[in-house]
Scaffold this motif. Structure first.
Motif, PDB file in Angstrom:
ATOM      1  N   ARG A  30      71.208 102.226 130.269  1.00  0.00           N
ATOM      2  CA  ARG A  30      71.533 100.790 130.418  1.00  0.00           C
ATOM      3  C   ARG A  30      72.994 100.527 130.067  1.00  0.00           C
ATOM      4  O   ARG A  30      73.688  99.769 130.753  1.00  0.00           O
ATOM      5  N   ASP A  31      73.455 101.147 128.977  1.00  0.00           N
ATOM      6  CA  ASP A  31      74.857 100.991 128.574  1.00  0.00           C
ATOM      7  C   ASP A  31      75.799 101.607 129.614  1.00  0.00           C
ATOM      8  O   ASP A  31      76.903 101.107 129.834  1.00  0.00           O
ATOM      9  N   TYR A  32      75.351 102.677 130.250  1.00  0.00           N
ATOM     10  CA  TYR A  32      76.141 103.299 131.315  1.00  0.00           C
ATOM     11  C   TYR A  32      76.306 102.333 132.488  1.00  0.00           C
ATOM     12  O   TYR A  32      77.412 102.170 133.024  1.00  0.00           O
ATOM     13  N   CYS A  33      75.222 101.668 132.864  1.00  0.00           N
ATOM     14  CA  CYS A  33      75.294 100.645 133.931  1.00  0.00           C
ATOM     15  C   CYS A  33      76.305  99.554 133.561  1.00  0.00           C
ATOM     16  O   CYS A  33      77.118  99.131 134.388  1.00  0.00           O
ATOM     17  N   TYR A  34      76.228  99.110 132.309  1.00  0.00           N
ATOM     18  CA  TYR A  34      77.136  98.055 131.821  1.00  0.00           C
ATOM     19  C   TYR A  34      78.591  98.519 131.912  1.00  0.00           C
ATOM     20  O   TYR A  34      79.465  97.778 132.385  1.00  0.00           O
TER      21      TYR A  34
END
Length: 416
Positions: A30-34
């Protein structure tokens, strides 16, 4: 180079043994997407460097189109990662469980493979897809992308490492090789078997052949996609025309594109001519055997025996007339590459025979061969297609990036 690559291998091994929970994996993704979304401009600017070099080197236009990253393609990358997040963690799953009369309680448990080396070309989205799939399945990954996408690949891998750091994990779960020396690939294939558990090549025929010929590490992949679509005597004409058109022309450059059409001799003139006219009208070159050339209304090139083994990756197709279903199956098993092959028929018995007897890793019925893709299978993407006889076979997605072990308990059992 030797010391550097061995150090990378050691770092991957160390990272692999760090414990990961399913929640932590999804949080990293999720943090990678962000981070990808937040750094869109930076990613596009890095991608422009690759495009500039590609234009200077006069690379083919189709290769340059694969390289280009824009807002839409970056959104597609993010959506692909989000699909992976939604998938169930494939590790630490009890696959089977049973008790034995000898007092043993046996469990078969899914586990990560270890360190995966991926050697790939062109498309920058492979970096994010592969890193996400390998990490979610608990594996460490060493990425060796093509030099044509160096800056794009590097920034996408760097953002993944940043997400790992942010979550207190070893950033070396994902490592990108910045070395551009061509000898790097040779060293990985022949000298890294202490550190890498499996190598997956994703690219053109020359790359895959090199990997298969040189690697001392087990490999997962396919050399060519010589895919077939067989139109049976009991085919529905509308379905046949629609499916064949898509299977050949939707995207001629992918490994799942149909390269040979087999036509039952009884439908060559009626359904066959209709299919071929439709293809030719849309810019496809037809190469046919003598029966096809005789029956077809226009002059077409004669097929040689070599054409049955060709992967054109272009708007060109080989067409052959066969006497029956058995001959179609024999032809596919002789000239095919165990990638993806399809039968078009309304006869369920014939369809079942075809699906059971072709050696293909993916066998289809009334379906375009272009569906040979991990995303289309619901795998959240793929690291490649495998035509190996041993598993995994077909699209290699999340659930194919695991192995298993047996865990056995007893109340002090001893063997007599």
């Amino acid at each position: 180079m030797k010391n550097l690559l061995e150090n990378i291998g050691k770092k991957s091994k160390k990272a692999f043994f760090q414990k990961l929970s399913s929640k932590k994996k999804d949080k990293v993704l999720r943090d990678y997407c962000y981070l990808i979304n937040k750094n869109k401009k930076l990613i596009i600017n890095e991608n422009k460097k690759d495009i500039k070099i590609a234009l200077k080197k006069k690379l083919k236009i189709n290769l340059i189109q694969r390289l280009i990253l824009n807002d839409k393609k970056i959104s597609d990358i993010i959506n692909s990662i989000k699909k992976i997040i939604k998938l169930k963690d494939p590790t630490n799953v009890i696959l089977q469980k049973w008790k034995r009369p000898n007092g043993l309680n046996i469990s078969k448990i899914s586990i990560p493979i270890g360190v995966i080396g991926v050697i790939y070309e062109s498309r920058p989205n492979v970096t994010s897809d592969v890193a996400s799939l390998c990490f979610k399945s608990g594996n460490a990954v060493i990425l060796k992308g093509g030099t044509e996408a160096f800056y794009s690949n590097y920034i996408l891998s760097k953002l993944f490492r940043k997400s790992l750091q942010k979550n207190g994990l070893d950033e070396n779960f994902v490592q990108f090789l910045k070395l551009k020396n061509r000898k790097v690939v040779d060293f990985i294939l022949t000298r890294m078997n202490k550190f890498i558990d499996v190598i997956i090549p994703r690219g053109g025929k020359s790359l895959v052949k090199k990997v298969q010929d040189l690697s001392t590490v087990p490999t997962i992949g396919h050399l060519e996609g010589v895919c077939h679509s067989y139109v049976d005597v009991d085919a529905n004409p509308k379905i046949a025309s629609k499916v064949i058109h898509n299977a050949k022309l939707r995207n001629t450059a992918i490994c799942g594109a149909t390269e040979t059409i087999l036509l039952h001799e009884k439908i060559v003139k009626k359904i066959g001519n209709q299919i071929l006219r439709n293809l030719e009208k849309n810019g496809c070159k037809i190469i046919g055997d003598n029966k096809i050339r005789k029956a077809y209304s226009k002059k077409i090139k004669k097929a040689s025996i070599n054409d049955w083994s060709k992967e054109y990756l272009a708007p060109v197709v080989s067409v052959k007339s066969v006497k029956n279903l058995e001959e179609a199956i024999q032809h596919i098993n002789k000239y095919g590459t165990m990638h993806t092959d399809c039968i078009i028929t309304q006869n369920k018995k014939s369809a079942k025979k075809f699906l059971n007897e072709v050696k293909s890793s993916i066998a289809m019925h009334n379906t375009s061969t272009q569906f040979a893709d991990g995303g289309e299978f619901g795998f959240g993407g793929e690291v490649g297609i495998s035509t190996n006889t041993l598993p995994p076979r077909g699209p290699v997605g999340l659930n194919q990036l695991v192995s298993y072990k047996y865990q056995i308990t007893s109340k002090g059992a001893v063997r007599k």
